[in-house]
Design a protein around this motif. Sequence first.
Motif, PDB file in Angstrom:
ATOM      1  N   THR A  45       8.998 -11.021   6.984  1.00  0.00           N
ATOM      2  CA  THR A  45       8.349 -10.751   5.706  1.00  0.00           C
ATOM      3  C   THR A  45       7.753 -12.045   5.148  1.00  0.00           C
ATOM      4  N   PRO A  46       6.459 -12.042   4.894  1.00  0.00           N
ATOM      5  CA  PRO A  46       5.845 -13.262   4.342  1.00  0.00           C
ATOM      6  C   PRO A  46       6.245 -13.445   2.876  1.00  0.00           C
ATOM      7  N   GLU A  47       6.059 -14.661   2.407  1.00  0.00           N
ATOM      8  CA  GLU A  47       6.355 -14.931   1.003  1.00  0.00           C
ATOM      9  C   GLU A  47       5.385 -14.162   0.128  1.00  0.00           C
ATOM     10  N   ALA A  48       5.870 -13.704  -0.975  1.00  0.00           N
ATOM     11  CA  ALA A  48       5.035 -12.929  -1.894  1.00  0.00           C
ATOM     12  C   ALA A  48       4.242 -13.888  -2.775  1.00  0.00           C
ATOM     13  N   GLY A  49       3.165 -13.353  -3.337  1.00  0.00           N
ATOM     14  CA  GLY A  49       2.355 -14.146  -4.259  1.00  0.00           C
ATOM     15  C   GLY A  49       3.116 -14.389  -5.552  1.00  0.00           C
ATOM     16  N   ASP A  50       2.505 -15.149  -6.405  1.00  0.00           N
ATOM     17  CA  ASP A  50       3.158 -15.505  -7.662  1.00  0.00           C
ATOM     18  C   ASP A  50       3.120 -14.389  -8.689  1.00  0.00           C
ATOM     19  N   ILE A  51       2.192 -13.454  -8.559  1.00  0.00           N
ATOM     20  CA  ILE A  51       2.016 -12.440  -9.589  1.00  0.00           C
ATOM     21  C   ILE A  51       2.371 -11.068  -9.031  1.00  0.00           C
ATOM     22  N   PHE A  52       3.234 -10.353  -9.760  1.00  0.00           N
ATOM     23  CA  PHE A  52       3.598  -8.977  -9.427  1.00  0.00           C
ATOM     24  C   PHE A  52       3.292  -8.100 -10.624  1.00  0.00           C
ATOM     25  N   SER A  53       2.946  -6.897 -10.352  1.00  0.00           N
ATOM     26  CA  SER A  53       2.770  -5.930 -11.423  1.00  0.00           C
ATOM     27  C   SER A  53       4.145  -5.523 -11.925  1.00  0.00           C
ATOM     28  N   ALA A  54       4.346  -5.603 -13.219  1.00  0.00           N
ATOM     29  CA  ALA A  54       5.631  -5.215 -13.800  1.00  0.00           C
ATOM     30  C   ALA A  54       5.893  -3.728 -13.558  1.00  0.00           C
ATOM     31  N   ARG A  55       4.856  -2.920 -13.583  1.00  0.00           N
ATOM     32  CA  ARG A  55       5.001  -1.476 -13.340  1.00  0.00           C
ATOM     33  C   ARG A  55       5.507  -1.233 -11.919  1.00  0.00           C
ATOM     34  N   TYR A  56       4.957  -1.976 -10.952  1.00  0.00           N
ATOM     35  CA  TYR A  56       5.378  -1.830  -9.562  1.00  0.00           C
ATOM     36  C   TYR A  56       6.850  -2.228  -9.405  1.00  0.00           C
ATOM     37  N   LEU A  57       7.247  -3.369  -9.981  1.00  0.00           N
ATOM     38  CA  LEU A  57       8.632  -3.821  -9.875  1.00  0.00           C
ATOM     39  C   LEU A  57       9.596  -2.849 -10.543  1.00  0.00           C
ATOM     40  N   ARG A  58       9.210  -2.310 -11.708  1.00  0.00           N
ATOM     41  CA  ARG A  58      10.059  -1.322 -12.383  1.00  0.00           C
ATOM     42  C   ARG A  58      10.203  -0.067 -11.542  1.00  0.00           C
ATOM     43  N   ALA A  59       9.113   0.386 -10.943  1.00  0.00           N
ATOM     44  CA  ALA A  59       9.162   1.590 -10.100  1.00  0.00           C
ATOM     45  C   ALA A  59      10.057   1.366  -8.888  1.00  0.00           C
ATOM     46  N   MET A  60       9.938   0.188  -8.253  1.00  0.00           N
ATOM     47  CA  MET A  60      10.786  -0.117  -7.105  1.00  0.00           C
ATOM     48  C   MET A  60      12.259  -0.203  -7.515  1.00  0.00           C
ATOM     49  N   ALA A  61      12.523  -0.851  -8.647  1.00  0.00           N
ATOM     50  CA  ALA A  61      13.902  -0.975  -9.125  1.00  0.00           C
ATOM     51  C   ALA A  61      14.490   0.393  -9.478  1.00  0.00           C
ATOM     52  N   GLN A  62      13.681   1.261 -10.091  1.00  0.00           N
ATOM     53  CA  GLN A  62      14.151   2.599 -10.446  1.00  0.00           C
ATOM     54  C   GLN A  62      14.443   3.423  -9.197  1.00  0.00           C
ATOM     55  N   THR A  63      13.575   3.322  -8.190  1.00  0.00           N
ATOM     56  CA  THR A  63      13.796   4.042  -6.934  1.00  0.00           C
ATOM     57  C   THR A  63      15.086   3.568  -6.271  1.00  0.00           C
ATOM     58  N   LEU A  64      15.276   2.253  -6.222  1.00  0.00           N
ATOM     59  CA  LEU A  64      16.483   1.698  -5.622  1.00  0.00           C
ATOM     60  C   LEU A  64      17.724   2.137  -6.397  1.00  0.00           C
ATOM     61  N   TYR A  65      17.648   2.099  -7.713  1.00  0.00           N
ATOM     62  CA  TYR A  65      18.779   2.507  -8.547  1.00  0.00           C
ATOM     63  C   TYR A  65      19.126   3.979  -8.306  1.00  0.00           C
ATOM     64  N   THR A  66      18.119   4.826  -8.233  1.00  0.00           N
ATOM     65  CA  THR A  66      18.350   6.251  -7.991  1.00  0.00           C
ATOM     66  C   THR A  66      19.017   6.477  -6.640  1.00  0.00           C
TER      67      THR A  66
END
Length: 188
Positions: A45-66
């Motif tokens: 996995t390559p290093e990620a860029g400096d900027i992430f969409s907060a909506r994307y991170l929240r969606a990923m975190a919610q999916t993982l939590y579920t």
Amino acid sequence: MAALSIQYFGPNGEPIPDRQELVFWNDQTGERDAYGIAIATACKTPEAGDIFSARYLRAMAQTLYTQLVDLKRRRAKELSQVETIENVTLTSERLNRIQQCISTLDRLLDGLDRKIVKDTLKKLNTWKGIKSVQKLLRDYTDGTKAQLEISAFVTELVKDTDEKNLILNDGVKPTRPSVNLLAILLRA
């Protein structure tokens, strides 16, 4: 990809060390416990860029939590499933009647000692929630085996219990799981 620690606790909240699990979970491939693939995916996995969409991170975190909550529910459901066909108090009464019957015996037959009989009763008490043990207890209290002479009764009970291949379990029965997220790798 996530690394999870699953711990089990007894009825008084005490941890059960021999029931702890370390699970590596790779959501990309759908594999559970795939150590090699998890490590290979992490290395590639390559290093990620400096900027992430907060909506994307929240969606990923919610999916993982579920998915983690679902995993915990399934593990808790596995612990609570007991294969019973009758009331446990009725089964306990049957076991008490058998113990009273055995206590009237002055001496045991050759090949049997008090420890074997005691271990047999412990096994039956430990596994009294499963169908085959309940049927065995019913047969020795209300069935044909209840009519046996006391020495034959004890011998048959030990033999029939041994045929069930029950394991003497003196350990604590787990009642509650705890799932902890140790590490996570999100791929953007």
